[in-house]
Design a protein around this motif. Structure first.
Motif, mmCIF file in Angstrom:
data_model
loop_
_atom_site.group_PDB
_atom_site.id
_atom_site.type_symbol
_atom_site.label_atom_id
_atom_site.label_comp_id
_atom_site.label_asym_id
_atom_site.label_seq_id
_atom_site.Cartn_x
_atom_site.Cartn_y
_atom_site.Cartn_z
ATOM 1 N N SER A 18 -9.466 16.902 -1.034
ATOM 2 C CA SER A 18 -10.151 16.171 0.042
ATOM 3 C C SER A 18 -10.245 14.678 -0.245
ATOM 4 C CB SER A 18 -11.566 16.737 0.241
ATOM 5 O OG SER A 18 -12.315 16.635 -0.968
ATOM 6 N N THR A 19 -9.540 14.214 -1.286
ATOM 7 C CA THR A 19 -9.615 12.805 -1.684
ATOM 8 C C THR A 19 -8.354 12.064 -1.279
ATOM 9 O OG1 THR A 19 -11.019 13.361 -3.583
ATOM 10 C CG2 THR A 19 -9.933 11.216 -3.615
ATOM 11 N N TYR A 20 -8.546 10.897 -0.680
ATOM 12 C CA TYR A 20 -7.440 10.012 -0.309
ATOM 13 C C TYR A 20 -7.332 8.916 -1.361
ATOM 14 C CZ TYR A 20 -7.890 12.309 4.231
ATOM 15 O OH TYR A 20 -7.952 13.255 5.231
ATOM 16 N N TYR A 21 -6.098 8.643 -1.777
ATOM 17 C CA TYR A 21 -5.829 7.619 -2.778
ATOM 18 C C TYR A 21 -4.989 6.521 -2.135
ATOM 19 C CZ TYR A 21 -7.199 11.017 -6.378
ATOM 20 O OH TYR A 21 -7.882 11.914 -7.153
ATOM 21 N N SER A 57 -11.175 7.448 -1.303
ATOM 22 C CA SER A 57 -12.063 7.620 -0.158
ATOM 23 C C SER A 57 -12.041 9.079 0.272
ATOM 24 C CB SER A 57 -11.607 6.729 1.009
ATOM 25 O OG SER A 57 -12.420 6.937 2.153
ATOM 26 N N SER A 58 -13.019 9.462 1.059
ATOM 27 C CA SER A 58 -13.040 10.807 1.652
ATOM 28 C C SER A 58 -12.453 10.786 3.056
ATOM 29 C CB SER A 58 -14.484 11.341 1.693
ATOM 30 O OG SER A 58 -15.312 10.459 2.448
ATOM 31 N N SER A 59 -11.949 9.608 3.480
ATOM 32 C CA SER A 59 -11.366 9.449 4.807
ATOM 33 C C SER A 59 -10.140 8.547 4.708
ATOM 34 C CB SER A 59 -12.385 8.828 5.766
ATOM 35 O OG SER A 59 -11.751 8.282 6.906
ATOM 36 N N PRO A 60 -9.115 8.777 5.534
ATOM 37 C CA PRO A 60 -7.945 7.890 5.489
ATOM 38 C C PRO A 60 -8.259 6.467 5.939
ATOM 39 C CG PRO A 60 -7.772 9.433 7.328
ATOM 40 C CD PRO A 60 -8.935 9.880 6.504
ATOM 41 N N LYS A 61 -9.419 6.262 6.555
ATOM 42 C CA LYS A 61 -9.813 4.921 7.004
ATOM 43 C C LYS A 61 -10.829 4.277 6.066
ATOM 44 C CE LYS A 61 -9.094 5.555 11.981
ATOM 45 N NZ LYS A 61 -9.770 5.495 13.294
ATOM 46 N N GLY A 62 -11.190 4.985 5.001
ATOM 47 C CA GLY A 62 -12.193 4.447 4.096
ATOM 48 C C GLY A 62 -13.598 4.824 4.520
ATOM 49 N N PRO A 63 -14.643 4.194 3.954
ATOM 50 C CA PRO A 63 -14.584 3.059 3.026
ATOM 51 C C PRO A 63 -13.976 3.439 1.676
ATOM 52 C CG PRO A 63 -16.818 3.918 3.166
ATOM 53 C CD PRO A 63 -16.022 4.646 4.207
ATOM 54 N N TRP A 64 -13.365 2.439 1.024
ATOM 55 C CA TRP A 64 -12.622 2.644 -0.197
ATOM 56 C C TRP A 64 -13.411 2.183 -1.415
ATOM 57 C CZ3 TRP A 64 -8.381 5.521 0.187
ATOM 58 C CH2 TRP A 64 -7.804 5.642 1.456
ATOM 59 N N LYS A 65 -13.366 2.991 -2.455
ATOM 60 C CA LYS A 65 -14.003 2.643 -3.721
ATOM 61 C C LYS A 65 -12.910 2.386 -4.746
ATOM 62 C CE LYS A 65 -17.280 4.267 -7.219
ATOM 63 N NZ LYS A 65 -18.142 5.396 -7.679
ATOM 64 N N PRO A 101 0.806 -1.224 0.000
ATOM 65 C CA PRO A 101 0.000 0.000 0.000
ATOM 66 C C PRO A 101 0.839 1.275 0.000
ATOM 67 C CG PRO A 101 0.107 -0.895 2.216
ATOM 68 C CD PRO A 101 0.785 -1.897 1.316
ATOM 69 N N SER A 102 0.294 2.312 -0.632
ATOM 70 C CA SER A 102 0.817 3.681 -0.544
ATOM 71 C C SER A 102 -0.378 4.612 -0.452
ATOM 72 C CB SER A 102 1.636 4.067 -1.774
ATOM 73 O OG SER A 102 2.747 3.228 -1.957
ATOM 74 N N LEU A 103 -0.260 5.693 0.309
ATOM 75 C CA LEU A 103 -1.370 6.608 0.523
ATOM 76 C C LEU A 103 -0.989 8.012 0.080
ATOM 77 C CD1 LEU A 103 -3.409 8.517 2.253
ATOM 78 C CD2 LEU A 103 -4.250 6.254 1.669
ATOM 79 N N LEU A 104 -1.835 8.630 -0.743
ATOM 80 C CA LEU A 104 -1.678 10.025 -1.140
ATOM 81 C C LEU A 104 -2.973 10.768 -0.869
ATOM 82 C CD1 LEU A 104 -0.006 9.768 -4.678
ATOM 83 C CD2 LEU A 104 1.109 10.439 -2.545
ATOM 84 N N LYS A 105 -2.860 12.081 -0.657
ATOM 85 C CA LYS A 105 -4.047 12.914 -0.504
ATOM 86 C C LYS A 105 -3.954 14.073 -1.484
ATOM 87 C CE LYS A 105 -6.771 15.470 2.931
ATOM 88 N NZ LYS A 105 -6.775 16.029 4.311
ATOM 89 N N ARG A 106 -5.033 14.283 -2.249
ATOM 90 C CA ARG A 106 -5.127 15.421 -3.166
ATOM 91 C C ARG A 106 -6.447 16.106 -2.901
ATOM 92 N NH1 ARG A 106 -1.596 16.662 -7.625
ATOM 93 N NH2 ARG A 106 -3.427 16.923 -8.913
#
Length: 305
Positions: A196-199, A219-227, A189-194
């Motif tokens: 208000s969206t978390y990737y 997702s709109s949150s770092p914890k998801g839920p993820w689409k 996993p890798s996490l980016l934020k652009r």
């Protein structure tokens, strides 16, 4: 009209010691005008240093030596971050199928575990990735072996040495056909934020599969839920960016000197052999509507004297 490379762009063959960047599960940190690459290859972790992403020099000492770490085998997937508030570099990694963290005052190391124990002592895990949100909350994404390889996230304590286990939240598991070609594996996993969206960028399938591939979810949150993105995978052997490579995956996006993003990942040694896995770099783009793509001609790094 045919373009010619500038003389200063040509690499003198006499200084090349390896025509590949010989690491798997690679990660790049840009800091202080230089790029630092870390990855899976030896017991402990080497660090390779570059100013242009094309020519890399292996540092004389390991970034992390086994004597400075808990565990004795299976040193995998290091990621290094500079945490300004602590003025320290943090290396998150896996050893003996447990997740660990070590610190240093330089991206070259030496990284040392202040307390030689895993972040989570009573459970196996691999593939750690740190994300610190705008409000200062730190999150650790990593793989737990819960019905296959599954990506989870937990908030970290302020010491960045331990997690708040009560916050553990499942993020990504194998569901889609492209993820199920070999094994039940979501990892890297890798996490980016652009905005208000978390990737959440991840890899799926067994790394030995030629169909090892990269996808992402939002997702709109770092914890998801993820689409999950409907156009997944964004990197696989049948995509233009792969340029004939197979087993492409377990990489990480990174910020370059000019503020753009690129993506480093590994591929199989050849179409007939998984090893030795080596690393390549492609462009990593966000479209106007927020869609991620991996594109362009791959940079094929070389190691020089």
């Amino acid at each position: 009209m045919t373009g010619k490379p500038a003389k200063e762009d040509a690499i003198d063959p006499s200084v090349i010691v390896d025509y590949t960047l010989p690491i798997a599960d690679p990660f790049v940190l840009y800091h202080g005008g230089k790029y630092y690459a870390y990855g899976t290859r030896v017991n402990g972790f080497e660090v390779y240093i570059s100013k242009d992403l094309k020519q890399w020099k292996r540092n004389d000492i390991k970034a992390l030596s086994p004597e400075n770490s808990w565990g004795t085998r299976w040193y995998w997937a290091p990621e290094v971050y500079y945490v300004k508030s602590k003025n320290l570099f943090y290396m998150f990694y896996s050893v003996d199928e447990h997740i660990c963290v070590a610190t240093a005052i330089s991206p070259e190391g030496p990284f040392v575990q202040s307390i030689k124990k895993p972040i989570v002592e009573n459970e196996k895990g691999i593939d750690t990735s740190l994300f610190i949100d705008d409000d200062g909350t730190a999150y650790l994404y990593y793989v737990r072996f819960t019905s296959g390889n599954v990506i989870w996230v937990a908030e970290m304590n302020d010491d960045l040495q331990s997690i708040k286990t009560e916050t553990l939240t499942k993020c990504i598991s194998v569901e889609s056909p492209w993820e199920k070609i070999q094994g039940t594996i979501a990892e890297g996993p890798s996490l980016l934020k652009r905005g208000s969206t978390y990737y959440l960028i991840y890899s799926a399938n067994h790394y030995e599969s030629q169909d090892y591939a990269v996808g992402y979810a939002t997702s709109s949150s770092p914890k998801g839920p993820w689409k999950k993105y409907t156009g997944n995978p964004i990197l696989r052997r049948d995509k233009p960016a792969a340029s004939g490579l197979v087993g492409t995956g377990h990489g990480a996006p990174f910020i370059c000197a000019d503020g753009s993003y690129k993506y480093i990942y590994h591929a199989h040694g050849s179409t007939t052999s998984v090893g030795p896995r080596t690393s390549y770099i492609n462009d990593f783009n966000f479209s106007e509507n927020g869609t991620i793509s991996i594109s362009g001609e791959a940079i094929k790094p070389v190691v020089v004297k």
